[in-house]
Design an enzyme around this catalytic site. Structure first.
Site, mmCIF file in Angstrom:
data_model
loop_
_atom_site.group_PDB
_atom_site.id
_atom_site.type_symbol
_atom_site.label_atom_id
_atom_site.label_comp_id
_atom_site.label_asym_id
_atom_site.label_seq_id
_atom_site.Cartn_x
_atom_site.Cartn_y
_atom_site.Cartn_z
ATOM 1 N N ASP A 1 8.624 76.174 -135.717
ATOM 2 C CA ASP A 1 10.060 76.101 -135.997
ATOM 3 C C ASP A 1 10.397 76.921 -137.239
ATOM 4 O O ASP A 1 9.533 77.140 -138.104
ATOM 5 C CB ASP A 1 10.472 74.650 -136.252
ATOM 6 C CG ASP A 1 10.423 73.794 -134.998
ATOM 7 O OD1 ASP A 1 10.462 74.364 -133.888
ATOM 8 O OD2 ASP A 1 10.350 72.555 -135.126
ATOM 9 N N TYR B 1 -1.620 70.163 -139.582
ATOM 10 C CA TYR B 1 -0.373 70.302 -140.328
ATOM 11 C C TYR B 1 -0.371 69.391 -141.561
ATOM 12 O O TYR B 1 -1.018 68.342 -141.567
ATOM 13 C CB TYR B 1 0.827 69.892 -139.467
ATOM 14 C CG TYR B 1 1.058 70.740 -138.250
ATOM 15 C CD1 TYR B 1 1.861 71.878 -138.306
ATOM 16 C CD2 TYR B 1 0.497 70.395 -137.024
ATOM 17 C CE1 TYR B 1 2.089 72.654 -137.178
ATOM 18 C CE2 TYR B 1 0.714 71.166 -135.893
ATOM 19 C CZ TYR B 1 1.511 72.287 -135.976
ATOM 20 O OH TYR B 1 1.728 73.054 -134.858
ATOM 21 N N ARG C 1 7.708 66.765 -135.882
ATOM 22 C CA ARG C 1 8.965 66.122 -136.295
ATOM 23 C C ARG C 1 9.243 64.868 -135.465
ATOM 24 O O ARG C 1 9.874 63.924 -135.941
ATOM 25 C CB ARG C 1 10.137 67.102 -136.248
ATOM 26 C CG ARG C 1 10.322 67.881 -134.988
ATOM 27 C CD ARG C 1 11.307 69.040 -135.240
ATOM 28 N NE ARG C 1 11.174 70.081 -134.246
ATOM 29 C CZ ARG C 1 11.999 70.218 -133.209
ATOM 30 N NH1 ARG C 1 12.981 69.363 -133.034
ATOM 31 N NH2 ARG C 1 11.823 71.209 -132.361
ATOM 32 N N ASP D 1 14.755 66.959 -138.084
ATOM 33 C CA ASP D 1 14.367 67.566 -139.363
ATOM 34 C C ASP D 1 15.618 67.831 -140.196
ATOM 35 O O ASP D 1 16.742 67.572 -139.744
ATOM 36 C CB ASP D 1 13.518 68.834 -139.162
ATOM 37 C CG ASP D 1 14.272 69.965 -138.461
ATOM 38 O OD1 ASP D 1 15.519 70.009 -138.531
ATOM 39 O OD2 ASP D 1 13.612 70.806 -137.820
#
Length: 305
Positions: free
Chosen positions: A43, A71, A178, A85
């Site tokens: 993203d 991550y 997310r 987000d």
């Protein structure tokens, strides 16, 4: 591949605000070539490891996209957005306070195989339409849950006063971090939103090995871009290496089966994949398969010419 065209894997540290497609488009201009793809979408909010594939290596992009990713995710408790987000519009605000021990327990409980419903703001298609196209029109549709696996997850830090924290996770293909954050908020009886995301590893490729766009631009200006590339076979180090004889290489290059006597180190298990070389040069991914006459032969699984 055109003579002199670059071929290999360029590990990029994707900057915030860029889509993965933006990075590819930028590199096409910098490197003056069209045949470029990426392995695993990030993203615009996210930064970190984005493997980019040049020339013949573009055929390996799907393999990279399928590999596990690591991550570091930053989250804020107390509100939710339509995108899950901080780039989205606020949907709900919760005044419920979460203690660190509760957050840590909830994070640890997320480990393992599970079903995940992809967010509306995603490129997943339902009935031929991308969810984010529907979301931008204000429409929400039912999304089938998908199988994902959270292989590893741990809380890195959490500030109870600010209700902000970070966790590290290693997840399977198709996992939306997310959405993990959103679900964390639900588990805690509050709301949650992703405020930062760094991909620290994609398969075997770590963030420390990545290059910035500025580095690539400098290298291209100095005709040194090839020095930044990793060979295509660096993506497949988990597979055993097989060395072909001259006869075996000739057969492989025309797509014919290679017999075991021509392939030193050929796997002995049906369906096993391997890296195939001739005279030290990587040729392809091969696969051991049963022959009609019995026994195993080595077949072309994927070539990267």
């Amino acid at each position: 591949m055109q003579p002199g065209e670059l071929s290999g894997i360029l590990l990029m540290d994707k900057p915030q605000g860029f889509t993965s497609h933006d990075v590819v488009a930028k590199l096409r201009g910098v490197l003056h070539m069209k045949k470029i793809g990426h392995g695993g979408t990030l993203d615009p909010l996210a930064t970190g490891v984005l493997p980019v594939f040049l020339g013949g290596a573009t055929k390996a992009a799907d393999f990279a996209a399928a590999q596990d990713k690591e991550y570091a995710a930053g989250f804020t408790l107390g509100y939710s957005t339509d995108t899950q987000d901080v780039t989205g519009e606020t949907l709900e605000i919760s005044g419920r306070y979460a203690a660190r021990h509760a957050v840590e327990r909830a994070v640890n409980a997320m480990r393992g195989p599970q079903k995940q419903v992809p967010p509306m703001y995603s490129a997943v298609k339902v009935n031929g339409q991308k969810l984010y196209d529907l979301a931008r029109k204000g429409r929400e549709v039912e999304r089938p849950a998908r199988d994902i696996t959270v292989h590893e997850i741990e809380l890195l830090d959490f500030d109870e006063d600010a209700q902000k924290g970070r966790f590290r996770c290693v997840v399977s293909k198709g996992t939306y971090v997310r959405t993990l954050v959103h679900d964390l908020g639900e588990t805690l009886g509050t709301k949650a939103c992703l405020h930062s995301l760094v991909r620290t590893r994609a398969g075997a490729y770590a963030l420390e090995s990545c290059h910035s766009l500025a580095e690539v631009e400098r290298a291209a200006a100095e005709n040194a871009a090839p020095n930044l590339l990793l060979p295509t076979d660096s993506l497949f180090t988990a597979y055993p290496a097989v060395s072909l004889t001259d006869e075996g290489a000739e057969r492989a290059l025309r797509g014919a089966v290679v017999f075991p006597r021509m392939a030193d180190g050929m796997p002995r298990a049906e369906g096993a994949l391997c890296r195939v070389y001739h005279a030290g040069r990587f040729l392809m991914l091969g696969q051991a398969r049963t022959l009609d006459i019995g026994g195993l032969g080595l077949f072309v699984y994927k070539n990267f010419r």
